[in-house]
Design a protein around this motif. Structure first.
Motif, PDB file in Angstrom:
ATOM      1  N   ALA A   1       0.859  -1.200   0.000  1.00  0.00           N
ATOM      2  CA  ALA A   1       0.000   0.000   0.000  1.00  0.00           C
ATOM      3  C   ALA A   1       0.887   1.239   0.000  1.00  0.00           C
ATOM      4  CB  ALA A   1      -0.882  -0.009   1.242  1.00  0.00           C
TER       5      ALA A   1
ATOM      6  N   CYS B   1      -2.437  -1.723  -4.353  1.00  0.00           N
ATOM      7  CA  CYS B   1      -3.059  -2.748  -3.513  1.00  0.00           C
ATOM      8  C   CYS B   1      -4.126  -3.551  -4.258  1.00  0.00           C
ATOM      9  CB  CYS B   1      -3.677  -2.078  -2.288  1.00  0.00           C
ATOM     10  SG  CYS B   1      -5.049  -0.996  -2.739  1.00  0.00           S
TER      11      CYS B   1
ATOM     12  N   CYS C   1      -0.458   4.447  -0.753  1.00  0.00           N
ATOM     13  CA  CYS C   1      -1.182   5.669  -0.395  1.00  0.00           C
ATOM     14  C   CYS C   1      -2.074   5.466   0.827  1.00  0.00           C
ATOM     15  CB  CYS C   1      -2.001   6.186  -1.575  1.00  0.00           C
ATOM     16  SG  CYS C   1      -3.382   5.148  -2.037  1.00  0.00           S
ATOM     17  N   TYR C   2      -2.559   4.252   1.061  1.00  0.00           N
ATOM     18  CA  TYR C   2      -3.400   3.999   2.232  1.00  0.00           C
ATOM     19  C   TYR C   2      -2.553   4.108   3.498  1.00  0.00           C
ATOM     20  CZ  TYR C   2      -5.997   1.409   5.737  1.00  0.00           C
ATOM     21  OH  TYR C   2      -6.617   1.039   6.905  1.00  0.00           O
TER      22      TYR C   2
ATOM     23  N   GLY D   1      -6.903   4.561  -2.181  1.00  0.00           N
ATOM     24  CA  GLY D   1      -7.627   4.736  -3.447  1.00  0.00           C
ATOM     25  C   GLY D   1      -6.911   5.583  -4.480  1.00  0.00           C
ATOM     26  N   LYS D   2      -5.646   5.913  -4.253  1.00  0.00           N
ATOM     27  CA  LYS D   2      -4.946   6.785  -5.205  1.00  0.00           C
ATOM     28  C   LYS D   2      -3.912   6.055  -6.058  1.00  0.00           C
ATOM     29  CE  LYS D   2      -6.480  10.563  -2.937  1.00  0.00           C
ATOM     30  NZ  LYS D   2      -7.334   9.852  -1.986  1.00  0.00           N
ATOM     31  N   CYS D   3      -3.219   5.070  -5.460  1.00  0.00           N
ATOM     32  CA  CYS D   3      -2.028   4.563  -6.157  1.00  0.00           C
ATOM     33  C   CYS D   3      -2.253   3.259  -6.916  1.00  0.00           C
ATOM     34  CB  CYS D   3      -0.893   4.375  -5.159  1.00  0.00           C
ATOM     35  SG  CYS D   3      -1.161   3.016  -3.992  1.00  0.00           S
ATOM     36  N   ARG D   4      -3.216   2.475  -6.561  1.00  0.00           N
ATOM     37  CA  ARG D   4      -3.574   1.183  -7.157  1.00  0.00           C
ATOM     38  C   ARG D   4      -2.537   0.085  -6.929  1.00  0.00           C
ATOM     39  NH1 ARG D   4      -8.386   2.999  -7.218  1.00  0.00           N
ATOM     40  NH2 ARG D   4      -9.211   1.330  -8.515  1.00  0.00           N
TER      41      ARG D   4
ATOM     42  N   CYS E   1      -7.674  -1.526  -0.431  1.00  0.00           N
ATOM     43  CA  CYS E   1      -7.737  -0.586   0.694  1.00  0.00           C
ATOM     44  C   CYS E   1      -9.083   0.106   0.764  1.00  0.00           C
ATOM     45  CB  CYS E   1      -6.617   0.449   0.578  1.00  0.00           C
ATOM     46  SG  CYS E   1      -6.812   1.582  -0.803  1.00  0.00           S
TER      47      CYS E   1
END
Ligand code: SF4
Ligand code: FES
Length: 373
Positions: free
Chosen positions: A39, A56, A41-42, A51-54, A78
Motif C-alpha cells: 500500500a 493494492c 497511499c493507504y 484509493g490513489k495509487c492502485r 484498501c
C-alpha cells in the motif's frame, strides 16, 4: 452490548473472520506476511487515505456466499470492504502480479533514479515495491517531469520529482495541524505538492509528513546527506514531552543522534502508543532533541531481518552492548579503512561538533560557518 457481525473472508487460501466493514487490505494484514498487498497511499492512521495509487489491487474470485460471482475487474483492496464468504487472490493471481508490475512501471515513469543520493534509500516503500513487483527494464523514453523549487521552510525539504502524489502528507497536515498550508496544486501531469504563495510548513506537528511520505519526497533537513540509514543504530527512546507522546526511534552512530523519527510498525506506519493512540511526534522531539542525554534509551529497535537496516544492527542476543569488532581482532588491532571514524579522517569535521546538530547537509561551508559563529 450488541454482538458484532463477523464475516468470513479467504485471502490466498487462508480464511479468517473479521468484523463487517473491514477492508480486504485490513483483513489481509491480519493474516500478515506476503498475503498483505502493498500500500503506497493507504495509511490506517489517516482518515480518507487510500484509493490513489492502485498498488493494492487484488482479484475477487468470489464476491460472497449470497452472490458468488467474481468481481469483473481487479479492485483496490484498501477501499473495498469484505463480504461474507468472499474469496480474494493477491499473490496467487497472475492478473494481480501483472497489473502490479504495470502500476510500478507507471509510478516509476517520472520518478528519478535518485536512490544512490536519496535519504529515503534503505527505507523507501517504492524501492521495496519495485524490487518485489517491478520490471528490470524501462520502456519510457521521454524526459521526466521537472518542477520549480518550493521552499517548505526550515525543517522539511521537498523533492517534488520523487513524489508519487499519494496525498498522505496532505491528510497529515489536515488532520494533525490546525492550518494546512500545502496541498496538491494543478491536475494531470502538472499536479504537484506545493504551498500556495510560498509559505513554510511550520506547525508543531508538521514534521510527521516526513514519516508518512512513502518515498524521499519530503526529507528532514537536519538529517539530509548526513549518513545512510543502514550505518545507523535505531534505538527506542522516550522523553517526558509536554506536546506529544515523546516515544521515538533515535538513529545513532556512536553517541551521536543523527535523526529522530516516530516509531514505525511492520507496515511502515506510525506505531500506536500503549493507550492505543497513534504515536505522532512533535517538531521539538524530532528536530531539536539531538543529544543522547535528552532521551531515556529503552533499547535497540527490532528491525525486520529482510531490511538493509538490520545489517550491523545490534538487537537480539547482544542486547544493548556493542559487539566486539571482528575486524579489529583479525586486523592486528588496526581499524579497517571502511570503518574509519569520520572525526579522525576529516579535517573539516571535529569530534566536539555532532553532525546531527548541524542544520542541513554537513558539507564544508556549513560546518565552517558554524565553527566561526
Ligand atoms: S510528498 Fe510524499 S507524502 Fe506527500 S503526496 Fe508526495 S509522495 Fe505522498
Ligand atoms: S493503497 Fe490502495 S490504492 Fe493506494
Amino acid at each position: 452490548m450488541s454482538e458484532q457481525t463477523l464475516f468470513k473472508v479467504t485471502v490466498d487460501g487462508i480464511t479468517i473472520e473479521v468484523p463487517a466493514g473491514t477492508t480486504i487490505l485490513q483483513a489481509a494484514r491480519q493474516i500478515g506476511g506476503e498475503v498483505a498487498p502493498p500500500a503506497m497511499c493507504y495509511y490506517s492512521k489517516l482518515k480518507g487515505s487510500g484509493g490513489k495509487c492502485r498498488t493494492c489491487l487484488v482479484e475477487v474470485s468470489k464476491g460472497s456466499e449470497k452472490d458468488p460471482r467474481p468481481m469483473p475487474k481487479l479492485v483496490a483492496s484498501c477501499r473495498t470492504t469484505v463480504m461474507d464468504g468472499m474469496e480474494v487472490k493477491n499473490i496467487t493471481s497472475e492478473k494481480v502480479v501483472d497489473a502490479r508490475a504495470g502500476v510500478v512501471e507507471f509510478l516509476l515513469l517520472n520518478h528519478p533514479l535518485d536512490c544512490p543520493i536519496c535519504d529515503q534509500a534503505g527505507e523507501c516503500h517504492l524501492q521495496d515495491l519495485s524490487f518485489e513487483h517491478g520490471k528490470s527494464k524501462t520502456r519510457f523514453e521521454f524526459q521526466k517531469r521537472t518542477f520549480k523549487k518550493h521552499d517548505l521552510g526550515d525543517h522539511i525539504q521537498l523533492h517534488m520529482t520523487r513524489c508519487i502524489l499519494c496525498y498522505r502528507c496532505v491528510f497529515t497536515a489536515d488532520q494533525l495541524t490546525n492550518k494546512r498550508v500545502h496541498g496538491i496544486l494543478d491536475r494531470g501531469d502538472h499536479a504537484e505538492i506545493a504551498t500556495h504563495i510560498e509559505k513554510s510548513l511550520d506547525n508543531e506537528f508538521i514534521g510527521n509528513v516526513i514519516d508518512v511520505c512513502p518515498v524521499g519526497a519530503l526529507t528532514d533537513k537536519t538529517f539530509r546527506f548526513k549518513n545512510r540509514v543502514w550505518f545507523l543504530k535505531p534505538m527506542d527512546a522516550h522523553r517526558d514531552c509536554p506536546t506529544c507522546s515523546g516515544r521515538v526511534t533515535l538513529w545513532n552512530r556512536g553517541d551521536e543522534v543523527y535523526r529522530v523519527t516516530a516509531r514505525k510498525d511492520e507496515w511502515g506506519e506510525i506505531e500506536d502508543t500503549p493507550d492505543g493512540k497513534p504515536g505522532w511526534i512533535c517538531n521539538t522531539c524530532r528536530f531539536d532533541k539531538k543529544e543522547a542525554s535528552d532521551w531515556v534509551i529503552e533499547g535497540p529497535r527490532a528491525i525486520s531481518r529482510a531490511s538493509v537496516i538490520s545489517q550491523g544492527h545490534y538487537q537480539g542476543s547482544v542486547g544493548m552492548h556493542k559487539p566486539t569488532e571482528t575486524f579489529l581482532a583479525v586486523n592486528g588491532g588496526r581499524a579497517p579503512h571502511l570503518l574509519m571514524d569520520i572525526h579522525d579522517e576529516s579535517e573539516v569535521n571535529k569530534p566536539e561538533i555532532h553532525l546531527g546538530q548541524i542544520h542541513g547537509p554537513s558539507h564544508g561551508d556549513t560546518f565552517n560557518k558554524i565553527e566561526k559563529s
